[in-house]
Design a protein around this motif. Structure first.
Motif, PDB file in Angstrom:
ATOM      1  N   THR A 136       1.947   7.143  -9.388  1.00  0.00           N
ATOM      2  CA  THR A 136       1.192   8.428 -10.013  1.00  0.00           C
ATOM      3  C   THR A 136      -0.397   7.945 -10.255  1.00  0.00           C
ATOM      4  N   VAL A 137      -0.511   6.909 -10.790  1.00  0.00           N
ATOM      5  CA  VAL A 137      -1.980   6.426 -11.093  1.00  0.00           C
ATOM      6  C   VAL A 137      -2.586   6.261  -9.935  1.00  0.00           C
ATOM      7  N   ARG A 138      -1.864   5.564  -8.858  1.00  0.00           N
ATOM      8  CA  ARG A 138      -2.554   5.540  -7.520  1.00  0.00           C
ATOM      9  C   ARG A 138      -3.000   6.721  -7.099  1.00  0.00           C
ATOM     10  N   ARG A 139      -2.183   7.781  -6.734  1.00  0.00           N
ATOM     11  CA  ARG A 139      -2.549   9.020  -6.032  1.00  0.00           C
ATOM     12  C   ARG A 139      -3.490   9.760  -6.900  1.00  0.00           C
ATOM     13  N   VAL A 140      -3.822   9.665  -8.211  1.00  0.00           N
ATOM     14  CA  VAL A 140      -4.807  10.256  -9.008  1.00  0.00           C
ATOM     15  C   VAL A 140      -6.003   9.468  -8.492  1.00  0.00           C
ATOM     16  N   ALA A 141      -5.988   8.227  -8.325  1.00  0.00           N
ATOM     17  CA  ALA A 141      -7.413   7.519  -8.125  1.00  0.00           C
ATOM     18  C   ALA A 141      -7.577   7.765  -6.484  1.00  0.00           C
ATOM     19  N   ASP A 142      -6.804   8.009  -5.648  1.00  0.00           N
ATOM     20  CA  ASP A 142      -7.117   8.262  -4.354  1.00  0.00           C
ATOM     21  C   ASP A 142      -7.803   9.851  -4.293  1.00  0.00           C
ATOM     22  N   ARG A 143      -7.264  10.686  -4.856  1.00  0.00           N
ATOM     23  CA  ARG A 143      -7.575  12.015  -5.116  1.00  0.00           C
ATOM     24  C   ARG A 143      -9.122  11.843  -5.690  1.00  0.00           C
ATOM     25  N   VAL A 144      -9.319  11.137  -6.393  1.00  0.00           N
ATOM     26  CA  VAL A 144     -10.723  11.200  -7.171  1.00  0.00           C
ATOM     27  C   VAL A 144     -11.683  10.459  -6.138  1.00  0.00           C
ATOM     28  N   LEU A 145     -11.074   9.289  -5.584  1.00  0.00           N
ATOM     29  CA  LEU A 145     -12.258   8.554  -4.685  1.00  0.00           C
ATOM     30  C   LEU A 145     -12.524   9.228  -3.423  1.00  0.00           C
ATOM     31  N   THR A 146     -11.458  10.181  -3.153  1.00  0.00           N
ATOM     32  CA  THR A 146     -11.821  11.131  -1.778  1.00  0.00           C
ATOM     33  C   THR A 146     -12.461  12.536  -2.234  1.00  0.00           C
ATOM     34  N   SER A 147     -12.809  12.630  -3.408  1.00  0.00           N
ATOM     35  CA  SER A 147     -13.377  13.986  -3.707  1.00  0.00           C
ATOM     36  C   SER A 147     -14.696  14.065  -3.166  1.00  0.00           C
ATOM     37  N   ALA A 148     -15.102  15.367  -3.225  1.00  0.00           N
ATOM     38  CA  ALA A 148     -16.250  15.486  -2.631  1.00  0.00           C
ATOM     39  C   ALA A 148     -17.620  14.668  -3.306  1.00  0.00           C
ATOM     40  N   LEU A 149     -17.317  14.500  -4.647  1.00  0.00           N
ATOM     41  CA  LEU A 149     -18.566  13.746  -5.352  1.00  0.00           C
ATOM     42  C   LEU A 149     -18.421  12.312  -5.107  1.00  0.00           C
ATOM     43  N   LEU A 150     -17.336  11.640  -4.827  1.00  0.00           N
ATOM     44  CA  LEU A 150     -17.272  10.369  -4.891  1.00  0.00           C
ATOM     45  C   LEU A 150     -16.990   9.865  -3.116  1.00  0.00           C
ATOM     46  N   ARG A 151     -16.870  10.909  -2.449  1.00  0.00           N
ATOM     47  CA  ARG A 151     -16.637  10.530  -1.032  1.00  0.00           C
ATOM     48  C   ARG A 151     -17.793   9.769  -0.454  1.00  0.00           C
ATOM     49  N   PRO A 152     -19.022  10.099  -0.451  1.00  0.00           N
ATOM     50  CA  PRO A 152     -20.276   9.067   0.068  1.00  0.00           C
ATOM     51  C   PRO A 152     -19.977   7.765  -0.231  1.00  0.00           C
ATOM     52  N   LEU A 153     -19.679   7.392  -1.635  1.00  0.00           N
ATOM     53  CA  LEU A 153     -19.442   6.064  -2.123  1.00  0.00           C
ATOM     54  C   LEU A 153     -18.304   5.476  -1.588  1.00  0.00           C
ATOM     55  N   THR A 154     -17.050   6.196  -1.408  1.00  0.00           N
ATOM     56  CA  THR A 154     -16.062   5.725  -0.807  1.00  0.00           C
ATOM     57  C   THR A 154     -16.130   5.340   0.570  1.00  0.00           C
ATOM     58  N   ALA A 155     -16.874   6.102   1.356  1.00  0.00           N
ATOM     59  CA  ALA A 155     -17.247   5.941   2.812  1.00  0.00           C
ATOM     60  C   ALA A 155     -17.908   4.431   2.845  1.00  0.00           C
TER      61      ALA A 155
END
Length: 410
Positions: free
Chosen positions: A373-392
């Motif tokens: 569950t924690v992993r899936r929450v983190a995945d959604r946060v990291l791929t959100s519009a706000l953090l997507r450039p950082l994740t990329a």
């Protein structure tokens, strides 16, 4: 005129890149490969960062693009196959890179572009070596293969892969080769494509530290991976025993795990790897240089192995082009200077990928329902519009602000 001779042990991507560039810079090249013939097949690899420049200089960009796997993106899915997050695949170096290709197709592209002067010895491996530490050009090394073939050369390039026997024989002192078990097992194979498959990399996490991956290929089949945190000592087991262990491990895993297991039962190319990083404080000794996974295996956890392999062949040839010459044969001091320059240029690129964050295995392979569950929450946060450039930015590996070393013209 004296033409320097290199023996390359291993027709890997790194070995073929080294053969291409050494021949291009005036070397005679002999490739020794223990497999009876060239090995096609394999899973997805990609060409990123500075390796794209190397491919461009080889004139192979269009050929590699034409061999694309057809994958267009990467998504995480739940037990029902519903997409829970989409990984950034924008630009040339996204989660799905522009140059996304099967390992065998990339190697084949380089092989097919080699000049006819490169000699291949398939079905052979190096059994004995003399003169590794010879000081003079007259004291070249001599390699004897398993068929009794005797080869004299100025340089041996070991490109045999992560479990290189030749490397382990020559670099046998404590600390010369640090093989780090990452505690992850991966089983790879090709399975039949079904109507439910699409052009995306689909990635599923299950409790118990298990993953299932499905990826498209350009041949109408699907490339599948079962990856999990833990070791069942599958290496060396017969196929039936491996299949039984995997079925036990993936019982109740869900999604398409049963389909993958059934596909692996009849697949011709299933293989298992227990992920091991290789770290060496020096990649050379005397008249020997180690490159590719034999020198610095970064594993799929780090990514970028194929890019490092392509790049290493160019950097090795460029470094060697600056020493010796037609009337000045290579002695060991020349080689040491060149191989030290190779090490100096490649080391930061390798270190960038090898330094996997602590705890990444626990994060990537959650054992409990809470962890998942924690992993899936983190995945959604990291791929959100706000953090997507950082994740990329995390997918932009094997890149450097430094220009590739120039090849000295003779």
């Amino acid at each position: 005129m004296t033409v320097p001779h290199a023996i390359i042990s291993g027709a890997s991507i790194a070995g073929l890149s080294a053969a291409w560039w050494l021949h291009r810079t005036g070397w005679a090249v002999t490739v020794v490969e223990r497999a009876p013939s060239f090995r096609d097949g394999g899973q997805n690899v990609d060409v990123r960062g500075v390796a794209r420049d190397v491919l461009d200089r080889m004139g192979l960009m269009d050929a590699v693009k034409a061999a694309n796997t057809t994958e267009t993106g990467a998504v995480l899915v739940d037990r029902n196959g519903k997409v829970t997050a989409e990984l950034p695949s924008d630009g040339v170096d996204g989660a799905t890179a522009e140059l996304e290709v099967l390992r065998g197709d990339l190697a084949r592209t380089i092989l097919d572009s080699l000049p006819t002067g490169v000699e291949f010895c398939f079905g052979e491996s190096i059994e004995h070596l003399d003169g590794v530490d010879a000081d003079t050009a007259q004291g070249r090394l001599t390699a004897t293969t398993t068929t009794g073939r005797v080869l004299d050369a100025d340089l041996l390039v070991i490109a045999e892969g992560v479990r290189s026997r030749t490397r382990d024989r020559l670099f046998s002192k404590p600390g010369e080769v640090d093989a780090r078990d990452l505690g992850v097992t991966m089983a790879f194979g090709t399975i039949p494509r079904t109507p439910s498959d699409d052009d995306r990399w689909r990635w599923y996490n299950a409790i118990g530290g298990r993953q299932v991956h499905l990826r498209p290929d350009p041949y109408g089949t699907t490339r599948a991976i079962l990856a999990y945190a833990g070791r069942d000592d599958l290496a060396g087991l017969e196929r039936g025993a491996v299949q039984a262990r995997l079925r036990e491990r993936y019982a109740d895993a869900g999604w398409q795990s049963e389909r993958v297991l059934d596909g692996f039962a009849s697949s011709e190319d299933v293989y298992v790897d227990e992920l091991t990083q290789i770290r060496m404080p020096s990649w050379h000794r005397g008249r020997v240089c180690v490159i590719g996974d034999a020198a610095w295996c970064v594993t799929p956890m780090g990514g970028g192995g194929a890019s490092l392999a392509v790049t290493s062949g160019y950097v090795l040839a460029a470094s060697l082009s600056k020493v010796g010459g037609p009337t000045d044969p290579l002695d060991r001091r020349d080689l040491n200077t060149a191989l030290a320059a190779f090490d100096e240029w490649m080391r930061p690129l390798v270190d960038q990928i090898q330094n996997i964050p602590k705890g990444i295995v626990n994060f990537a392979y959650p054992q409990t329902r809470l962890g998942l569950t924690v992993r899936r929450v983190a995945d959604r946060v990291l791929t959100s519009a706000l953090l997507r450039p950082l994740t990329a930015k995390l997918t932009r590996i094997a890149d450097s602000d430094r220009a590739l070393p120039a090849i000295a013209e003779r």
